[in-house]
Design a protein around this motif. Structure first.
Motif, PDB file in Angstrom:
ATOM      1  N   ALA A 218       0.917  -1.430  -0.082  1.00  0.00           N
ATOM      2  CA  ALA A 218      -0.153   0.383   0.106  1.00  0.00           C
ATOM      3  C   ALA A 218       0.950   1.048  -0.244  1.00  0.00           C
ATOM      4  O   ALA A 218       0.606   2.447  -0.494  1.00  0.00           O
ATOM      5  CB  ALA A 218      -1.261   0.187   0.983  1.00  0.00           C
ATOM      6  N   LEU A 219       1.454   1.005   0.748  1.00  0.00           N
ATOM      7  CA  LEU A 219       3.176   2.485   1.262  1.00  0.00           C
ATOM      8  C   LEU A 219       3.042   2.104  -0.346  1.00  0.00           C
ATOM      9  O   LEU A 219       3.547   3.754  -0.575  1.00  0.00           O
ATOM     10  CB  LEU A 219       3.797   2.139   1.730  1.00  0.00           C
ATOM     11  CG  LEU A 219       5.170   3.216   2.211  1.00  0.00           C
ATOM     12  CD1 LEU A 219       4.494   4.736   2.043  1.00  0.00           C
ATOM     13  CD2 LEU A 219       5.858   3.050   3.158  1.00  0.00           C
ATOM     14  N   LEU A 220       3.954   1.708  -1.155  1.00  0.00           N
ATOM     15  CA  LEU A 220       5.075   1.846  -2.283  1.00  0.00           C
ATOM     16  C   LEU A 220       3.724   2.407  -3.446  1.00  0.00           C
ATOM     17  O   LEU A 220       4.524   3.147  -4.026  1.00  0.00           O
ATOM     18  CB  LEU A 220       5.249   0.800  -2.660  1.00  0.00           C
ATOM     19  CG  LEU A 220       7.024   0.069  -1.696  1.00  0.00           C
ATOM     20  CD1 LEU A 220       7.811  -1.555  -1.815  1.00  0.00           C
ATOM     21  CD2 LEU A 220       8.025   1.083  -1.529  1.00  0.00           C
ATOM     22  N   LEU A 221       2.633   1.846  -3.346  1.00  0.00           N
ATOM     23  CA  LEU A 221       1.960   1.403  -4.095  1.00  0.00           C
ATOM     24  C   LEU A 221       0.722   2.982  -4.478  1.00  0.00           C
ATOM     25  O   LEU A 221       0.865   4.148  -5.568  1.00  0.00           O
ATOM     26  CB  LEU A 221       0.695   0.521  -5.140  1.00  0.00           C
ATOM     27  CG  LEU A 221      -0.099   0.994  -5.191  1.00  0.00           C
ATOM     28  CD1 LEU A 221       0.039   0.634  -6.827  1.00  0.00           C
ATOM     29  CD2 LEU A 221      -1.554  -0.644  -6.020  1.00  0.00           C
ATOM     30  N   GLY A 222       0.778   3.348  -3.142  1.00  0.00           N
ATOM     31  CA  GLY A 222       0.092   4.677  -2.913  1.00  0.00           C
ATOM     32  C   GLY A 222       1.376   5.839  -2.807  1.00  0.00           C
ATOM     33  O   GLY A 222       1.391   6.736  -4.038  1.00  0.00           O
ATOM     34  N   ALA A 223       2.262   5.474  -3.065  1.00  0.00           N
ATOM     35  CA  ALA A 223       3.572   6.855  -3.489  1.00  0.00           C
ATOM     36  C   ALA A 223       4.083   6.756  -4.765  1.00  0.00           C
ATOM     37  O   ALA A 223       4.022   7.892  -5.540  1.00  0.00           O
ATOM     38  CB  ALA A 223       4.858   6.400  -2.790  1.00  0.00           C
ATOM     39  N   ALA A 224       3.704   5.208  -5.549  1.00  0.00           N
ATOM     40  CA  ALA A 224       4.282   5.583  -6.959  1.00  0.00           C
ATOM     41  C   ALA A 224       2.681   6.492  -7.524  1.00  0.00           C
ATOM     42  O   ALA A 224       3.234   6.884  -8.551  1.00  0.00           O
ATOM     43  CB  ALA A 224       3.979   4.197  -7.538  1.00  0.00           C
ATOM     44  N   VAL A 225       2.132   5.738  -6.866  1.00  0.00           N
ATOM     45  CA  VAL A 225       0.220   6.603  -7.701  1.00  0.00           C
ATOM     46  C   VAL A 225       0.631   8.760  -7.615  1.00  0.00           C
ATOM     47  O   VAL A 225      -0.275   9.434  -8.064  1.00  0.00           O
ATOM     48  CB  VAL A 225      -0.488   6.759  -7.482  1.00  0.00           C
ATOM     49  CG1 VAL A 225      -1.689   7.606  -8.102  1.00  0.00           C
ATOM     50  CG2 VAL A 225      -0.998   4.583  -7.489  1.00  0.00           C
ATOM     51  N   ALA A 226       0.668   9.095  -6.726  1.00  0.00           N
ATOM     52  CA  ALA A 226       1.596  10.239  -6.010  1.00  0.00           C
ATOM     53  C   ALA A 226       1.990  10.550  -7.070  1.00  0.00           C
ATOM     54  O   ALA A 226       2.278  11.938  -7.256  1.00  0.00           O
ATOM     55  CB  ALA A 226       1.999  10.385  -4.676  1.00  0.00           C
ATOM     56  N   VAL A 227       3.605  10.181  -7.130  1.00  0.00           N
ATOM     57  CA  VAL A 227       4.569  10.875  -7.985  1.00  0.00           C
ATOM     58  C   VAL A 227       4.171  11.265  -9.770  1.00  0.00           C
ATOM     59  O   VAL A 227       4.358  11.846 -10.092  1.00  0.00           O
ATOM     60  CB  VAL A 227       5.717   9.795  -8.208  1.00  0.00           C
ATOM     61  CG1 VAL A 227       6.534  10.630  -8.776  1.00  0.00           C
ATOM     62  CG2 VAL A 227       6.629   9.371  -6.545  1.00  0.00           C
ATOM     63  N   PHE A 228       3.688   9.510 -10.384  1.00  0.00           N
ATOM     64  CA  PHE A 228       3.249   9.228 -11.364  1.00  0.00           C
ATOM     65  C   PHE A 228       2.572   9.464 -12.031  1.00  0.00           C
ATOM     66  O   PHE A 228       1.894   9.889 -13.292  1.00  0.00           O
ATOM     67  CB  PHE A 228       3.389   8.483 -11.944  1.00  0.00           C
ATOM     68  CG  PHE A 228       5.411   7.734 -11.780  1.00  0.00           C
ATOM     69  CD1 PHE A 228       6.089   8.718 -12.558  1.00  0.00           C
ATOM     70  CD2 PHE A 228       5.458   7.052 -10.698  1.00  0.00           C
ATOM     71  CE1 PHE A 228       7.669   7.961 -12.520  1.00  0.00           C
ATOM     72  CE2 PHE A 228       6.553   6.553 -10.611  1.00  0.00           C
ATOM     73  CZ  PHE A 228       7.688   7.076 -11.189  1.00  0.00           C
ATOM     74  N   GLY A 229       1.003   9.929 -10.689  1.00  0.00           N
ATOM     75  CA  GLY A 229      -0.532  10.410 -11.682  1.00  0.00           C
ATOM     76  C   GLY A 229      -1.003  12.030 -11.404  1.00  0.00           C
ATOM     77  O   GLY A 229      -1.850  12.046 -11.686  1.00  0.00           O
ATOM     78  N   GLY A 230       0.252  12.829 -11.510  1.00  0.00           N
ATOM     79  CA  GLY A 230       0.009  14.151 -11.542  1.00  0.00           C
ATOM     80  C   GLY A 230      -0.762  14.816 -13.238  1.00  0.00           C
ATOM     81  O   GLY A 230      -1.882  15.201 -12.846  1.00  0.00           O
ATOM     82  N   GLY A 231      -0.723  13.939 -13.769  1.00  0.00           N
ATOM     83  CA  GLY A 231      -1.311  13.849 -15.376  1.00  0.00           C
ATOM     84  C   GLY A 231      -2.495  13.404 -15.056  1.00  0.00           C
ATOM     85  O   GLY A 231      -3.553  13.993 -16.251  1.00  0.00           O
ATOM     86  N   ALA A 232      -2.890  12.659 -14.127  1.00  0.00           N
ATOM     87  CA  ALA A 232      -4.360  12.113 -14.442  1.00  0.00           C
ATOM     88  C   ALA A 232      -5.201  12.556 -13.755  1.00  0.00           C
ATOM     89  O   ALA A 232      -6.415  12.340 -13.772  1.00  0.00           O
ATOM     90  CB  ALA A 232      -4.412  10.640 -13.808  1.00  0.00           C
ATOM     91  N   GLY A 233      -4.647  14.135 -12.649  1.00  0.00           N
ATOM     92  CA  GLY A 233      -5.679  14.820 -12.177  1.00  0.00           C
ATOM     93  C   GLY A 233      -5.611  14.411 -10.655  1.00  0.00           C
ATOM     94  O   GLY A 233      -4.893  14.028  -9.927  1.00  0.00           O
TER      95      GLY A 233
END
Length: 841
Positions: A413-428
């Motif tokens: 959960a920690l790694l997946l959440g951090a990855a989404v926070a880092v690379f998800g800026g383009g998705a909103g």
């Protein structure tokens, strides 16, 4: 076993009450959110049923039922009414006119009352059968007269005879208020205030291209559903809905815009229940440890593992059920109170009364009880693993090793959440926020499993603060899982609060860079009118360009469309700028990469370079665009661009013409060389003073407005999330209270060898401070780290990392103080222990 379990719950009632309160707080927010949503949904549905009460079938242009209540509707061909009247089963057809409007009192009170967004409608043809009732005065009969709904009149303090300015798409009109109206039992309708125009005036002002809606009444014996089917088959290019379908469609659109408060409360409830779950789990685990001999004795006299596990499960269920009942009651009361003030909480909502149904009660009880049951899994495993022989000796259960599943789930959960926070800026923003929340949940799951070394390291300084602090440290180190589980609740709460404070501060610090980087224009002229009423900003821009102080002035329009890759598959909804391509670079940071931006004037489109690259588009390729009015066009790419301008798509005014009936607009002003902002203000005021609801903002004012909006929104969420810190404080109270029970003999020995009551109290308080500091430190570190990661997630927004050290320090101090207060009762209880009784325990 049921009898034994019941007796144990009664005996431990005081220790379980705090866990029940923690569950109750989370359930309170959940039930309040559901009551608020149910009440608003019911009110909106009733409002639109009333609005469509005088017709059986309603006809609009295609996609007309996808528009919001205050958005303009495309006109229906006037000759369509005659054609519908000839269809068998039709008794009558009424032509209706409506438009977005803004109502502003005139006279001495104009500066005291802001404009109110609403909907302009015409007096019905058949007033006697229409769902509109005169509350005071009369309906308008001639040009220069209007009526408003009673809810608006009460809100603005309007009385019959007052002068009003009504802003319409065709411009402002001045009129005298001749009456107030209601709609059945309602004083107002959803979607905004209603202003009623005389029918002839409405046709002239609003119906230049035809009516916006046809209300069709069915003949006797004809069902609305049957009549609608006939209309659909007989009439092309229109959309027909029964009254029930039309009301449901508009209600669904309105409910989306009024559900924000419910979503916010639901998010706070989720955090509260998560933190409350940590408290329940820790409490039950400690109770199982203290009852080891009792549970083992039950095994020795014939109880099975399943019966022991069921006993603990029932105890957890009783704890959760009690908290859920309390939370359901308090949440219902809170929801009713929020509905009572919903006029200010949810703009556009009709006067609302609370609606209590079984849904909030059922969800509150199920979620609250389920939270406690899920949190009891660790305690159940521990209790069922006790051997019967443990009843024959003094039992000291060792701290269990972290389960691999817990470690894996928390880390994932920690790694997946951090990855989404880092690379998800383009998705909103919502994707980034979801990733951050997931990472914080991962921290909470993982923290108790790795608490041993964390507690040992962070508690090190207490060795140098005296014997009482040293003893408190030894207690914490001796039971790191217990300490870590209690601190985890604090850590999750502080991580969320620290993240929001830091991200909000960074967002505020980015405001100057966003405004300055986005635009070259020194000034922007904005309208307070709702979208759909801002077309007059184009006239303002044309007038400003005639002033010698102004080099360029243009009204930029903002629109939305759905984009596809040319295979007919929608990719996503996007926002575009409609602008003059020859002047756009003078106003915004737009840097052409390939092609010619000026070529968009002929009906092409410009696309941000990385968007074109991601979709495999090149200059000249067609892009399928579907506008909200249902029109699909294939526009060739004239240019690709980069820069800080906050859009990925640029159209010319000509290409967007006809699709921008509900657009927002702003007029951007680039001053002539050598002209300062202050020198230009008087010249600009000479143009804008003749138009209502306009404000002129320089860059500093834009930056402040953006920063204030960010701080107010984040500040509200942060305040609500402070509840989770209170739940964490309850965890400290319960943990220390149970720890005192565990250490009665040890505390008695301390008193026997010379320890004073003050020293015993100090030991308990130091342990509370240690737990609070460990949770605060870990929460602050994680929150700051995630905020730093998130500030890097938006490549188009240069966001500096700004740490609000003062605010975070106050949050940590408040947490520690709360922990010390929570320790007051356990410390008092420990200090009052009878020495001889404690030694014999």
């Amino acid at each position: 076993m049921l009898h034994v379990t019941w007796q144990r719950v009664r005996r431990e009632l005081g220790r379980l009450v705090v866990s029940s309160i923690a569950v109750a707080l989370g359930v309170t927010f959940l039930v309040a959110a559901l009551v608020l949503n149910e009440s608003t949904r019911t009110a909106i549905e009733h409002s639109y049923r009333q609005a469509y009460a005088d017709g059986d079938v309603y006809v609009r242009a295609v996609d007309g039922f996808r528009r919001g209540p205050v958005q303009p509707l495309a006109p229906v061909p006037g000759e369509l009414a005659d054609a519908i009247e000839r269809i068998p089963g039709v008794e009558s057809v009424e032509q209706r006119y409506r438009s977005p409007a803004q109502i502003l009192p005139l006279g001495p009170r104009r500066g005291d009352v802001g404009g109110e967004a609403g909907v302009a409608i015409a007096v019905p043809e058949d007033v006697a059968d229409a769902p509109i009732d005169v509350r005071a005065g009369r309906l308008p009969a001639r040009s220069g007269e209007v009526a408003v709904d009673a809810a608006l009149a009460d809100q603005l303090g309007l009385t019959v005879g007052d002068r009003l300015s009504v802003l319409l798409p065709q411009g402002p009109i001045e009129a005298r208020l001749v009456g107030t109206v209601g709609f059945g039992s309602l004083d107002g309708l959803a979607g905004g205030a209603r202003v009623v125009l005389p029918r002839d005036a409405a046709v002239d002002l609003l119906g230049g291209e035809g009516p916006h809606e046809l209300a069709v009444t069915a003949a006797a014996g004809v069902e609305p559903v049957v009549l609608r089917e006939r209309l659909v088959h007989e009439v092309d290019g229109t959309a027909a809905r029964t009254a029930a379908q039309a009301a449901a469609s508009d209600a669904a659109t309105s409910a989306t815009s009024t559900a924000v408060a419910g979503y916010l409360l639901g998010g706070v409830a989720a955090v509260g229940l998560l933190v409350g779950g940590f408290l329940v789990a820790n409490t039950l685990r400690m109770l199982v440890t203290q009852r080891a001999r009792e549970l083992a004795l039950l095994r020795a006299v014939g109880a099975s593992r399943r019966q022991v596990a069921t006993s603990v499960l029932l105890e957890a269920g009783a704890t959760g059920f009690a908290g859920a009942l309390i939370g359901t009651v308090t949440g219902s009361v809170a929801g009713v109170g929020m509905v009572a003030v919903s006029d200010g909480l949810l703009p556009g909502l009709p006067p609302t009364s609370a609606t209590l149904t079984l849904l909030p009660v059922t969800v509150g009880v199920v979620v609250g009880t389920g939270t406690a049951l899920l949190s009891s899994r660790g305690a159940i495993r521990r209790a069922s693993a006790l051997p019967p022989v443990a009843a024959m000796r003094v039992v000291a259960l060792d701290e269990p090793r972290p389960r691999r599943l817990r470690l894996a789930a928390g880390a994932a959960a920690l790694l997946l959440g951090a990855a989404v926070a880092v690379f998800g800026g383009g998705a909103g923003t919502f994707v980034v926020a979801g990733g951050t929340a997931l990472a914080i949940v991962g921290i909470g799951v993982l923290f108790p499993a790795v608490s041993g070394p964390v507690v040992a390291v962070l508690s090190g300084p207490l060795r140098h603060l005296g014997p009482t602090a040293l003893l408190a440290r030894q207690q914490a180190v001796a039971a790191p899982r217990r300490t870590g589980a209690t601190a985890a609740a604090m850590a999750v709460a502080l991580a969320l609060i620290t993240f929001l404070l830091t991200f909000g501060e960074s967002l505020g610090a980015a405001s100057p860079a966003v405004v300055t980087g986005r635009q070259h224009a020194e000034l922007v002229v904005r309208s307070d009118a709702p979208w759909g009423l801002q077309a007059y900003l184009e006239e303002v821009a044309a007038d400003l360009e005639q002033r010698p102080e102004v080099a360029v002035a243009e009204a930029i329009a903002y629109g939305e469309f759905a984009v596809s890759a040319g295979r007919g598959e929608p990719l996503h909804d996007a926002t575009y700028y409609a602008a003059d391509p020859t002047t756009l670079p003078a106003l915004f940071d737009v840097q052409v990469e390939r092609g010619d931006l000026a070529a968009t004037a002929s009906g092409a489109i410009a696309v941000r370079g990385r968007v074109a690259e991601a979709n495999g588009w090149a200059v000249g390729d067609p892009v399928a665009i579907r506008f909200p009015d249902g029109t699909t066009r294939h526009l060739p790419i004239a240019a690709t661009f980069s820069g800080s301008v906050t859009t990925d798509w640029i159209l010319s005014h000509a290409a967007a013409h006809g699709h921008l009936d509900a657009a927002g607009r702003e007029t951007f002003v680039r001053l002539a060389d050598g002209v300062s902002v202050e020198e230009a203000r008087s010249a600009i005021a000479a143009v804008t003073d003749g138009h209502p609801a306009l404000s002129v903002l320089d860059r500093a004012a834009q930056e402040q407005q953006m920063a204030d909006a960010n701080r107010s929104g984040i500040g509200l969420v942060t305040t609500l999330l402070s509840l989770s810190v209170v739940i964490g404080g309850l965890g400290v109270l319960n943990t220390l209270n149970l720890a005192v029970t565990e250490r009665i003999r040890e505390l008695g020995l301390l008193r026997a060898v010379g320890g004073t009551r003050r020293q015993v109290r100090a030991i308990v308080r130091w342990e509370a401070v240690l737990i609070s500091l460990i949770g605060s430190a870990c929460g602050v570190l994680c929150g700051v780290g995630l905020a730093w990661v998130t500030t890097r997630a938006f490549p188009d927004v240069p966001m500096p990392f700004d740490l609000p050290a003062g605010a975070i320090g106050l949050a940590v101090l408040a947490t520690v103080v709360l922990g010390v207060f929570a320790a007051a009762l356990p410390a008092r209880r420990a200090a009052r222990l009878d020495v001889l009784t404690a030694i014999r325990t």
